[in-house]
Design an enzyme around this catalytic site. Structure first.
Site, short mmCIF file in Angstrom:
data_model
loop_
_atom_site.label_atom_id
_atom_site.label_comp_id
_atom_site.label_asym_id
_atom_site.label_seq_id
_atom_site.Cartn_x
_atom_site.Cartn_y
_atom_site.Cartn_z
N ARG A 107 17.87 23.91 54.16
CA ARG A 107 17.28 24.59 52.99
C ARG A 107 17.55 23.73 51.76
O ARG A 107 18.71 23.38 51.49
CB ARG A 107 17.89 25.97 52.77
N HIS A 134 8.05 27.81 53.31
CA HIS A 134 9.11 28.68 53.86
C HIS A 134 8.59 29.22 55.20
O HIS A 134 8.29 30.41 55.33
CB HIS A 134 9.40 29.80 52.86
N GLN A 137 10.07 32.28 57.07
CA GLN A 137 9.74 33.53 56.37
C GLN A 137 8.37 34.04 56.81
O GLN A 137 8.19 35.22 57.10
CB GLN A 137 9.76 33.29 54.84
N ASP A 229 6.54 38.19 45.61
CA ASP A 229 7.76 37.37 45.65
C ASP A 229 8.27 37.25 44.22
O ASP A 229 7.55 37.59 43.27
CB ASP A 229 7.43 35.98 46.25
N CYS A 268 9.77 38.97 50.41
CA CYS A 268 10.69 38.15 51.20
C CYS A 268 12.15 38.39 50.82
O CYS A 268 13.04 38.13 51.62
CB CYS A 268 10.34 36.67 51.05
N ARG A 296 13.67 38.36 60.09
CA ARG A 296 14.04 36.95 59.90
C ARG A 296 14.92 36.48 61.05
O ARG A 296 14.78 35.37 61.56
CB ARG A 296 14.82 36.75 58.58
N1 CP Z 1 13.93 35.46 52.09
C1 CP Z 1 14.93 34.55 52.03
O1 CP Z 1 14.75 33.37 52.32
O2 CP Z 1 16.12 35.06 51.62
P1 CP Z 1 17.42 34.21 51.27
O3 CP Z 1 17.10 33.42 50.04
O4 CP Z 1 18.50 35.25 51.01
O5 CP Z 1 17.75 33.32 52.42
N1 NVA Z 2 10.01 31.66 46.24
C1 NVA Z 2 11.40 32.00 46.37
C2 NVA Z 2 11.70 32.48 47.73
C3 NVA Z 2 13.13 32.90 47.97
C4 NVA Z 2 13.39 33.33 49.37
C5 NVA Z 2 12.24 30.80 46.01
O1 NVA Z 2 11.90 29.68 46.41
O2 NVA Z 2 13.25 30.97 45.31
#
Ligand code: CP
Ligand code: NVA
Length: 311
Positions: A107, A134, A137, A229, A268, A296
């Site tokens: 990540r 993502h 997700q 989101d 999400c 997830r």
């Molecule tokens: N939806 C998601 O990716 O959550 P986190 O940022 O908590 O991993």
């Molecule tokens: N779009 C958001 C998603 C978090 C799970 C981000 O990138 O912060």
């Protein structure tokens, strides 16, 4: 499925609709197994490197518990602590991790970092979120939509908010691949990348459609899903004030949900009540965000089982 053994998951565009269907069916199986108390030890003796440049609750918890509960050893490697990109190139880190681990989760910020890891590790790399995509997700989103609607083809879904962010982009691909009738309602300056829309429209193996609208009052009738989101994604905090003003008219409210009476609400997470949706929506009867969060774990387990050739 043989084609997934050893394969990285960097973006869903790299997967065929058949491969996505396989992962969704496997996700349902592993969810049922877990619900019935079964804990097969399919990851026994294996190791997972979990590289995190950004914060996470769900993604970290999903990878770590899915792998650990089946006998695997997940190792959390915060990039605040390791050499990646600071004292050592991404390629060198990838080569070393590839000698020690069986699978990698990443990540971070740059999607190119995920690509470099996958190009040099020699083992599968799963994208746990980058600035561009993502994908895990989107798999959980599809699973949750299918649980609600009973199928995916022809289901009308609506994403409202920052139409060009990682979650929206991945949902556009997921919807196109699996035959959804998908709408993105977003300000013109936050519209999805035209190249992405073109790719989805031109893929011969995709059966879905994606329509971009700019006025929330144009919410299409018959929506089965309303999704939003955060307005400010991780790494974009400096545009916070301006973005909040731009997106204020796109807040998902109770009134908006009343115009989609059969729709479930998805997000999400993490969510900011009072920004992208009101509390009455996320905490209300149409919300399926906790099922979505749970999914997830099941979808991520399925991706790891398939990538390791264990499914
Ligand atoms: N939806 C998601 O990716 O959550 P986190 O940022 O908590 O991993
Ligand atoms: N779009 C958001 C998603 C978090 C799970 C981000 O990138 O912060």
């Amino acid at each position: 499925m043989n084609s997934l053994k050893g394969k990285s998951l960097l973006a869903l565009v790299d997967y065929t609709p058949e491969e996505i269907r396989y992962l969704l069916d496997l996700s349902r199986t592993v969810k049922e197994e877990r619900r019935s108390g079964k804990r097969p030890q399919r990851f026994k003796g294996l190791t997972l490197a979990m590289l995190f440049e950004k914060r996470s609750t769900r993604t970290r918890a999903a990878f770590e518990t899915a792998f650990g509960e089946e006998g695997g050893h997940p190792v959390f490697l915060s990039t605040a602590d390791i050499q990646l990109g600071a004292k050592e190139t991404v390629e060198d880190t990838a080569r070393v991790l590839g000698r020690m681990f069986d699978i990698i989760e990443y990540r971070g910020f740059l999607h190119e970092t995920a690509e470099k890891l996958a190009g040099h590790a020699g083992i599968p790399v799963i994208n746990g979120l980058t600035d561009r995509w993502h994908p895990t997700q989107a798999l959980a989103d599809l699973m949750t939509i299918e649980e609600h609607a009973g199928n995916l083809a022809g289901v009308r879904s609506v994403f409202i908010g920052d139409g060009r962010n990682n979650v929206s982009s991945s949902l556009i691909v997921a919807a196109g691949a699996m035959g959804l009738d998908h709408y993105v309602i977003t300000p013109p300056e936050l519209a999805p990348d035209p190249a992405l829309l073109k790719t989805v429209a031109e893929r011969q193996d995709y059966s879905g459609s994606v329509t971009v609208l700019h006025d929330p009052s144009d919410l299409p009738g018959g929506a089965a899903v309303v999704y939003t989101d955060v307005w400010i994604s991780m790494g974009e905090e400096e545009s916070s004030r301006e973005r909040t003003e731009t997106l204020r008219p796109y807040q998902v409210t109770g009134d908006l949900m009343n115009r989609a009476p059969s729709a479930i609400f998805l997000h999400c997470l993490p969510a900011v009540r009072g920004n992208e949706m009101t509390a009455e929506v996320i905490d209300g009867p149409a919300s399926r965000v906790w099922d979505q969060a749970e999914n997830r774990k099941h979808t991520i387990k399925a991706v790891m089982l398939a990538g390791l050739g264990l499914s």
